[in-house]
Design an enzyme around this catalytic site. Structure first.
Site, mmCIF file in Angstrom:
data_model
loop_
_atom_site.group_PDB
_atom_site.id
_atom_site.type_symbol
_atom_site.label_atom_id
_atom_site.label_comp_id
_atom_site.label_asym_id
_atom_site.label_seq_id
_atom_site.Cartn_x
_atom_site.Cartn_y
_atom_site.Cartn_z
ATOM 1 N N CYS A 134 0.826 -1.203 0.000
ATOM 2 C CA CYS A 134 0.000 0.000 0.000
ATOM 3 C C CYS A 134 0.865 1.259 0.000
ATOM 4 O O CYS A 134 1.439 1.621 1.041
ATOM 5 C CB CYS A 134 -0.917 -0.023 1.226
ATOM 6 S SG CYS A 134 -1.894 1.476 1.398
ATOM 7 N N CYS A 150 -0.464 4.165 2.206
ATOM 8 C CA CYS A 150 -0.284 3.945 3.655
ATOM 9 C C CYS A 150 1.173 4.155 4.067
ATOM 10 O O CYS A 150 1.453 4.722 5.113
ATOM 11 C CB CYS A 150 -0.649 2.517 4.067
ATOM 12 S SG CYS A 150 -2.093 1.827 3.290
ATOM 13 N N ASP A 151 2.104 3.671 3.260
ATOM 14 C CA ASP A 151 3.503 3.580 3.715
ATOM 15 C C ASP A 151 4.495 4.458 2.953
ATOM 16 O O ASP A 151 5.656 4.561 3.355
ATOM 17 C CB ASP A 151 3.978 2.110 3.601
ATOM 18 C CG ASP A 151 3.122 1.182 4.459
ATOM 19 O OD1 ASP A 151 2.688 1.624 5.537
ATOM 20 O OD2 ASP A 151 2.878 0.046 4.042
#
Ligand code: NAP
Length: 306
Positions: free
Chosen positions: A133, A136-137
């Site tokens: 992701c 997200c990261d």
């Protein structure tokens, strides 16, 4: 029998939310069961540019609007991961970890999850440089070198997103041409931070505590070498979330649920919509259409059988 709901929708991605809008607008008592936050894959998509009506919209914003719309029609959304659907003489029992719901019909819209490479180091280094992701990261890789594995829309779109943070993003693809939409390809080719390594496959993700590199194989000359990176983002497609219905519903070769044009499965009263289906095109635009069809088909089913 005292039913808790007319329709229980499993999954709160675009297909499930769309089904929820249609069924609760038809004044059917509807529950959407979602194991995490509603939104599905769209929630972790940076920008959506091919959903009609929005020239460009953040994935979370689009989801937020869909959820608001669902709630406007008094559709209930609850957190819970479905474990089993049990067909009864009339209707179904839907079981989660701690609860049971009796419903006249079910719409399965549980979507898909990222496919794993299944290579050494991948699972051990999740959260330590391995990610599925980018939204997200991505921010953890400011001014670092990262690799993106895959050549489809997700890989190219997320590689472009990662250039916001990373100093260099290398797309590693097993063939010598990308699968992604031409428009995305053009944007990636124009981005100076994006490099391409074609005809290479990862054999192993290397690193003791954090990712230090990937052992790659050149498919043209069979040579192997260590490619040093701080992060590995894997976008090699996805698999449908159908384990809980594998003994109940007919699944296709790809593991997706087979339906007819009304989204009805092999069990009368159970419908499926969105990416969990075996189908031709996996898009938000197709998912919401299928959600609408499933809800209207479920409404007709209830009218005729209860
Ligand atoms: P995808 O289209 O299935 O692409 C997966 C990519 O990973 C392919 O390039 C494939 O290579 C590669 N791959 C598969 N298994 C591999 C392995 N074991 N090792 C190395 N590489 C491997 O998946 P996706 O990109 O996640 O897209 C899924 C669906 O969502 C598609 O229908 C896509 O159009 C849609 N989507 C759309 C958008 C958008 O419209 N903006 C954004 C994201 C996703 P090959 O090419 O050689 O098969």
């Amino acid at each position: 029998m005292n039913f808790n709901y007319d329709i229980v929708i499993l999954g709160g991605g675009p297909a499930g939310l769309s089904a929820g809008i249609y069924s609760s607008r038809a004044r059917l008592k509807t529950l959407i069961l979602e194991r995490q936050t509603p939104g599905g894959q769209v929630l972790i998509t940076d920008k959506v540019e091919n959903y009609p009506g929005y020239i460009s919209i953040a994935g979370y914003e689009l989801v937020d609007k869909m959820v608001q719309q669902v709630r406007n029609f008094q559709c209930e959304i609850k957190m819970g991961e479905v474990k089993e659907i049990i067909p009864l003489e009339k209707g179904f029992k839907v079981k989660t970890e701690g609860e049971e719901f009796l419903t006249k019909s079910v719409i399965v819209a549980t979507g898909r999850q990222p496919r794993r490479l299944n290579i050494d180091g991948e699972i051990r280094l999740i959260g330590r440089g391995v990610s599925y992701c980018a939204t997200c990261d991505g921010a953890f890789f400011r001014n670092k070198k990262v690799a993106v594995i895959g050549g489809g829309d997700s890989a190219v779109e997320e590689a472009i997103f990662l250039t916001k943070y990373a100093s260099e993003v290398t797309i590693i693809h097993r063939r010598d041409e990308l699968r992604a939409a031409k428009y995305l390809q053009e944007r990636a080719f124009q981005n100076e931070k994006i490099k391409f390594l074609y005809s290479h496959i990862p054999l192993k993700i290397v690193g003791e505590h954090f990712v230090e590199g990937i052992l790659l194989k050149n498919l043209k000359d069979e040579s192997e070498f260590l490619f040093e990176v701080d992060g590995v983002f894997i976008f090699i497609g996805s698999i449908p979330n159908t384990t809980f219905v594998k003994d109940l519903l007919n699944l296709g070769e790809g593991g997706g649920i087979i339906t007819d044009e009304k989204m009805e499965t092999n069990i009368k009263g159970i419908f499926a919509a969105g990416d969990v289906r075996e189908k031709f095109l996996y898009q938000i635009a197709t998912a919401v259409g299928e959600g609408a069809i499933a809800a209207v088909a479920a409404e007709k089913y209830i009218e005729n059988n209860f």
